[in-house]
Design a protein around this motif. Structure first.
Motif, mmCIF file in Angstrom:
data_model
loop_
_atom_site.group_PDB
_atom_site.id
_atom_site.type_symbol
_atom_site.label_atom_id
_atom_site.label_comp_id
_atom_site.label_asym_id
_atom_site.label_seq_id
_atom_site.Cartn_x
_atom_site.Cartn_y
_atom_site.Cartn_z
ATOM 1 N N ARG A 32 0.843 -1.192 0.000
ATOM 2 C CA ARG A 32 0.000 0.000 0.000
ATOM 3 C C ARG A 32 0.875 1.237 0.000
ATOM 4 O O ARG A 32 1.939 1.276 0.615
ATOM 5 C CB ARG A 32 -0.914 0.035 1.214
ATOM 6 C CG ARG A 32 -2.024 -0.956 1.119
ATOM 7 C CD ARG A 32 -3.148 -0.633 2.036
ATOM 8 N NE ARG A 32 -2.721 -0.637 3.438
ATOM 9 C CZ ARG A 32 -3.559 -0.561 4.449
ATOM 10 N NH1 ARG A 32 -4.854 -0.471 4.222
ATOM 11 N NH2 ARG A 32 -3.136 -0.565 5.686
ATOM 12 N N ALA A 65 1.827 1.018 5.026
ATOM 13 C CA ALA A 65 1.725 1.991 3.933
ATOM 14 C C ALA A 65 3.017 2.790 3.801
ATOM 15 O O ALA A 65 3.507 3.356 4.776
ATOM 16 C CB ALA A 65 0.559 2.931 4.173
ATOM 17 N N ILE A 125 -4.583 6.986 -1.516
ATOM 18 C CA ILE A 125 -4.169 5.686 -1.006
ATOM 19 C C ILE A 125 -4.245 4.738 -2.188
ATOM 20 O O ILE A 125 -5.296 4.607 -2.826
ATOM 21 C CB ILE A 125 -5.071 5.188 0.136
ATOM 22 C CG1 ILE A 125 -4.991 6.147 1.326
ATOM 23 C CG2 ILE A 125 -4.677 3.763 0.542
ATOM 24 C CD1 ILE A 125 -5.970 5.827 2.444
ATOM 25 N N ASP A 127 -3.884 0.868 -3.311
ATOM 26 C CA ASP A 127 -3.888 -0.461 -2.696
ATOM 27 C C ASP A 127 -2.786 -1.338 -3.288
ATOM 28 O O ASP A 127 -2.093 -0.943 -4.232
ATOM 29 C CB ASP A 127 -5.270 -1.112 -2.774
ATOM 30 C CG ASP A 127 -5.699 -1.503 -4.178
ATOM 31 O OD1 ASP A 127 -4.861 -1.615 -5.098
ATOM 32 O OD2 ASP A 127 -6.927 -1.720 -4.362
ATOM 33 N N ALA A 128 -2.630 -2.517 -2.730
ATOM 34 C CA ALA A 128 -1.551 -3.419 -3.140
ATOM 35 C C ALA A 128 -1.670 -3.858 -4.600
ATOM 36 O O ALA A 128 -0.671 -4.241 -5.218
ATOM 37 C CB ALA A 128 -1.528 -4.641 -2.223
ATOM 38 N N LEU A 152 -6.956 4.901 6.202
ATOM 39 C CA LEU A 152 -6.338 3.564 6.182
ATOM 40 C C LEU A 152 -7.017 2.654 7.196
ATOM 41 O O LEU A 152 -7.317 1.496 6.904
ATOM 42 C CB LEU A 152 -4.844 3.660 6.496
ATOM 43 C CG LEU A 152 -3.931 4.137 5.377
ATOM 44 C CD1 LEU A 152 -2.537 4.427 5.921
ATOM 45 C CD2 LEU A 152 -3.864 3.123 4.249
#
Length: 167
Positions: A32, A65, A125, A127-128, A152
């Protein structure tokens, strides 16, 4: 151009970092990211924002993150800025606005009746999987980093079912 939307794949880019390395978004798949775009090194609001992200950097790391600050300033400006304020977050230099424009953040702004092109202060943000999970415009600078931490946490909270029970 509109600001990159939640659910979309984040635009890939590669930028130099103030520590002499480089940052490529696609090179961080599986992790992240929190990218925060700010207008200018060593200006009042940007100092506050970067100090707050630096102060909370360990908490972002605890949540898995990676933080990266991005502005249109060059590397030398970033290095001076980091040293002057003891910042710990990596700062990416984007003087050609590669990432800034890819995320749709170079837009017409109005201030005191004057119109000009500039960066819209916004954080993302990622994401993976490389998708934009959250887009948060920094309408209030103080507290923005904390707001990103809370976003988060909200993403990590167990989802409630329709009956109010945790899934």
């Amino acid at each position: 151009m509109s600001i990159a939307q939640e659910g979309d794949f984040a635009p890939d880019f590669s930028l130099p970092l103030d520590d002499g390395t480089s940052f490529t978004l696609s090179g961080h798949r599986g992790h992240r990211l929190v990218l925060y775009f700010y207008p200018e090194d060593d200006s009042g609001g940007c100092v506050n924002e970067n100090q707050e992200f630096s102060a909370l950097s360990a908490q972002f790391a605890q949540r898995g993150a990676l933080l990266v600050g991005i502005s249109p300033n060059d590397l030398e400006s970033h290095r001076k800025f980091r040293a002057k304020y003891g910042l710990v977050v990596p700062l990416a230099a984007d003087p050609d606005r590669v990432a800034i424009e890819a995320f749709g953040l170079w837009q017409l702004k109005k201030l005191y009746g004057r119109e000009f092109m500039g960066l819209i202060r916004t954080s993302f943000i990622i994401d993976a999987d490389g998708r934009i999970a959250r887009t948060i415009r920094a309408t209030r600078i103080i507290g923005h980093a904390q707001k990103m931490l809370e976003a988060l946490d909200a993403m990590d909270a167990p989802k409630a079912t329709k009956k109010g029970k945790k899934a």
